[in-house]
Design a protein around this motif. Structure first.
Motif, mmCIF file in Angstrom:
data_model
loop_
_atom_site.group_PDB
_atom_site.id
_atom_site.type_symbol
_atom_site.label_atom_id
_atom_site.label_comp_id
_atom_site.label_asym_id
_atom_site.label_seq_id
_atom_site.Cartn_x
_atom_site.Cartn_y
_atom_site.Cartn_z
ATOM 1 N N GLN A 119 8.248 9.836 -3.502
ATOM 2 C CA GLN A 119 8.641 9.266 -2.218
ATOM 3 C C GLN A 119 10.155 9.200 -2.115
ATOM 4 O O GLN A 119 10.861 9.260 -3.117
ATOM 5 C CB GLN A 119 8.032 7.871 -2.070
ATOM 6 N N PRO A 120 10.673 9.047 -0.898
ATOM 7 C CA PRO A 120 12.118 8.891 -0.738
ATOM 8 C C PRO A 120 12.630 7.667 -1.504
ATOM 9 O O PRO A 120 11.874 6.739 -1.814
ATOM 10 C CB PRO A 120 12.291 8.688 0.771
ATOM 11 N N VAL A 152 0.823 -1.207 0.000
ATOM 12 C CA VAL A 152 0.000 0.000 0.000
ATOM 13 C C VAL A 152 0.860 1.262 0.000
ATOM 14 O O VAL A 152 0.493 2.267 -0.614
ATOM 15 C CB VAL A 152 -0.967 -0.017 1.198
ATOM 16 N N SER A 153 2.016 1.216 0.643
ATOM 17 C CA SER A 153 2.848 2.423 0.730
ATOM 18 C C SER A 153 3.350 2.885 -0.632
ATOM 19 O O SER A 153 3.616 4.061 -0.810
ATOM 20 C CB SER A 153 4.029 2.198 1.671
ATOM 21 N N TRP A 163 11.912 -0.080 -4.141
ATOM 22 C CA TRP A 163 11.601 -1.506 -4.183
ATOM 23 C C TRP A 163 10.155 -1.742 -4.570
ATOM 24 O O TRP A 163 9.773 -2.831 -4.963
ATOM 25 C CB TRP A 163 11.905 -2.185 -2.846
ATOM 26 N N GLY A 164 9.330 -0.716 -4.475
ATOM 27 C CA GLY A 164 7.913 -0.867 -4.772
ATOM 28 C C GLY A 164 7.607 -1.234 -6.206
ATOM 29 O O GLY A 164 6.532 -1.757 -6.501
#
Length: 165
Positions: free
Chosen positions: A90-91, A80-81, A96-97
């Protein structure tokens, strides 16, 4: 059996999930024909369910149902992140997402519904990779746990035999 039953059951479940979206008039026809977009939507939902479901099945085997909640919390947070906010915003830690199923499922669905940049081949590849890895790990973990149980049973039988003698 541990692999075929879930894969078979994901077919009507994913189809039902896809059908729930029809009354809301989603624009399945933005990039493809309406029927083609719906079919692709259903296929991607199925692949997402299969990838995540079989990964969960593998971890249930390895961790036992008692500890699988810890895996599920981590899996949900990791998925979800990266699916809710674009990875570019995002940082760097969240790179890895790109390899997680929910991000790729969301990206494919955005392409189908909103006619965004088409990376559906890459998205399908990541989802299929999760399915293939899970198809390998479920039988492997089942075999390992079975072997562990057989060793424990042999050891218990030998100890029992030694006590009786």
């Amino acid at each position: 059996m541990r692999v075929l039953v879930p894969l078979t059951l994901y077919i009507p479940i994913s189809f039902g999930y896809a059908m729930v979206n029809l009354p809301f008039k989603l624009t399945f026809g933005a990039k493809y024909s309406y029927a083609g977009g719906f079919f692709l939507f259903w296929v991607f939902v199925y692949m997402g369910m299969a990838g995540l479901g079989l990964a969960t099945e593998a971890m249930i085997t390895l961790l036992t149902p008692r500890f699988v909640a810890y895996f599920l919390i981590a899996l949900i947070i990791f998925n979800v992140s990266v699916a809710s906010v674009p990875i570019a915003l995002q940082p760097g830690f969240y790179k890895w997402g790109y390899g997680f199923p929910v991000f790729n499922l969301a990206e494919a669905i955005r392409t189908i519904i909103f006619n965004t940049k088409n990376k559906m081949g890459l998205n399908a590849g990541v989802l299929v990779a999760w399915i293939v890895v899970s198809l390998i790990t479920v039988p492997l973990f089942t075999w390992l746990m079975r072997r562990k149980d057989e060793m424990a049973e042999r050891k218990r039988a030998e100890e029992e035999k030694a006590v009786d003698a």
